[in-house]
Design a protein around this motif. Structure first.
Motif, short mmCIF file in Angstrom:
data_model
loop_
_atom_site.label_atom_id
_atom_site.label_comp_id
_atom_site.label_asym_id
_atom_site.label_seq_id
_atom_site.Cartn_x
_atom_site.Cartn_y
_atom_site.Cartn_z
N THR A 52 0.83 -1.21 0.00
CA THR A 52 0.00 0.00 0.00
C THR A 52 0.86 1.26 0.00
OG1 THR A 52 -1.75 -1.18 1.16
CG2 THR A 52 -1.83 1.22 1.23
N ILE A 53 1.86 1.28 0.85
CA ILE A 53 2.77 2.44 0.90
C ILE A 53 3.47 2.61 -0.44
CG2 ILE A 53 4.95 3.26 1.93
CD1 ILE A 53 2.54 3.76 3.68
N TYR A 54 3.89 1.50 -1.03
CA TYR A 54 4.54 1.56 -2.34
C TYR A 54 3.63 2.23 -3.36
CZ TYR A 54 5.94 -0.23 -6.93
OH TYR A 54 6.26 -0.36 -8.25
N LYS A 55 2.37 1.80 -3.41
CA LYS A 55 1.44 2.36 -4.39
C LYS A 55 1.09 3.82 -4.08
CE LYS A 55 0.60 -0.65 -7.52
NZ LYS A 55 1.10 -0.36 -8.87
N ILE A 56 0.91 4.17 -2.81
CA ILE A 56 0.57 5.55 -2.44
C ILE A 56 1.73 6.49 -2.76
CG2 ILE A 56 0.18 7.09 -0.48
CD1 ILE A 56 -1.61 4.90 0.70
N ILE A 57 2.93 6.12 -2.34
CA ILE A 57 4.09 6.99 -2.60
C ILE A 57 4.37 7.07 -4.10
CG2 ILE A 57 6.56 7.32 -2.22
CD1 ILE A 57 6.20 6.14 0.55
N GLU A 58 4.14 5.98 -4.80
CA GLU A 58 4.33 6.00 -6.25
C GLU A 58 3.34 6.98 -6.91
OE1 GLU A 58 5.11 2.52 -9.42
OE2 GLU A 58 3.07 2.56 -8.61
N GLY A 59 2.10 7.00 -6.41
CA GLY A 59 1.11 7.95 -6.92
C GLY A 59 1.46 9.39 -6.58
N LEU A 60 1.95 9.62 -5.36
CA LEU A 60 2.33 10.98 -4.95
C LEU A 60 3.59 11.45 -5.66
CD1 LEU A 60 1.74 10.81 -1.09
CD2 LEU A 60 0.32 11.96 -2.80
N GLN A 61 4.38 10.52 -6.11
CA GLN A 61 5.64 10.87 -6.75
C GLN A 61 5.41 11.71 -8.01
OE1 GLN A 61 7.84 7.47 -8.08
NE2 GLN A 61 9.79 8.50 -7.84
N HIS A 62 4.34 11.45 -8.73
CA HIS A 62 4.05 12.21 -9.94
C HIS A 62 3.68 13.66 -9.62
CE1 HIS A 62 4.40 8.60 -12.24
NE2 HIS A 62 3.46 8.00 -11.51
N GLU A 63 3.00 13.87 -8.48
CA GLU A 63 2.59 15.21 -8.10
C GLU A 63 3.72 16.01 -7.46
OE1 GLU A 63 -0.82 14.92 -5.58
OE2 GLU A 63 -1.90 13.65 -7.00
N ALA A 64 4.55 15.34 -6.68
CA ALA A 64 5.62 16.03 -5.96
C ALA A 64 6.97 15.45 -6.35
CB ALA A 64 5.39 15.91 -4.47
N ASP A 75 11.87 1.40 -2.41
CA ASP A 75 12.65 1.03 -1.23
C ASP A 75 11.75 0.76 -0.01
OD1 ASP A 75 14.88 1.34 -2.79
OD2 ASP A 75 15.48 3.26 -1.91
N VAL A 76 10.77 1.63 0.21
CA VAL A 76 9.86 1.44 1.35
C VAL A 76 9.04 0.17 1.16
CG1 VAL A 76 7.88 2.41 2.57
CG2 VAL A 76 9.76 3.89 1.93
N GLY A 77 8.50 -0.01 -0.04
CA GLY A 77 7.72 -1.20 -0.33
C GLY A 77 8.54 -2.47 -0.21
N LEU A 78 9.76 -2.44 -0.72
CA LEU A 78 10.64 -3.60 -0.62
C LEU A 78 10.97 -3.93 0.82
CD1 LEU A 78 13.21 -3.22 -3.54
CD2 LEU A 78 11.51 -5.00 -3.23
#
Length: 137
Positions: A52-64, A75-78
């Motif tokens: 979940t964290i992997y997918k959320i941070i991946e989604g936020l990565q495009h905005e920020a 890294d967090v997801g792994l």
């Protein structure tokens, strides 16, 4: 059977000792099952939280893009999915060794439902870990 009362004859001391031993082994197996299910619960939490964290941070990565490093979601997801998978494998090995020791004293089935669930969780965690590592998910 006692013809007067209809009750079964009293058990001998060796029969009672064997019954107590059998019940003790059954309690130990149930305790091992509960411990393994606790490992499953903990591993499932870590694996799902990591994904979940992997997918959320991946989604936020495009905005920020300027504040989140490119490798951070991976890294967090792994880390979390790897930790959950390792915990699941450790719990499964501990359970297997406990049952192996108990099987020396009493014949019992090898494939317990909690063991099957733990093996499925171990494989699922491994697939999620590999999927995040190679960005397949």
């Amino acid at each position: 059977m006692n013809p007067e009362t209809g009750a079964p004859p009293p058990k001998t001391s060796s029969e009672l000792a064997q019954l107590n031993t059998d019940l003790a082994v059954d309690r130990t197996v149930m305790a091992a099952d509960r411990s393994l299910m606790a490992w499953v619960r903990t591993a499932l939490s870590m694996i799902s939280f990591g994904f979940t964290i992997y997918k959320i941070i991946e989604g936020l990565q495009h905005e920020a893009a300027h504040t989140i490093k490119a490798e951070m979601p991976r890294d967090v997801g792994l880390f979390l999915t790897g930790l959950g998978t390792v915990a699941m494998v450790m719990g499964t090995i501990e359970y297997w060794l406990r049952l192996k020791h108990l099987r020396e004293n009493k014949k019992m089935r090898t494939l317990q439902p909690s063991l099957v669930m733990a093996l499925i969780m171990s494989v699922a965690g491994l697939f999620i870990f590999v999927g995040i590592a190679f960005k397949l998910l």
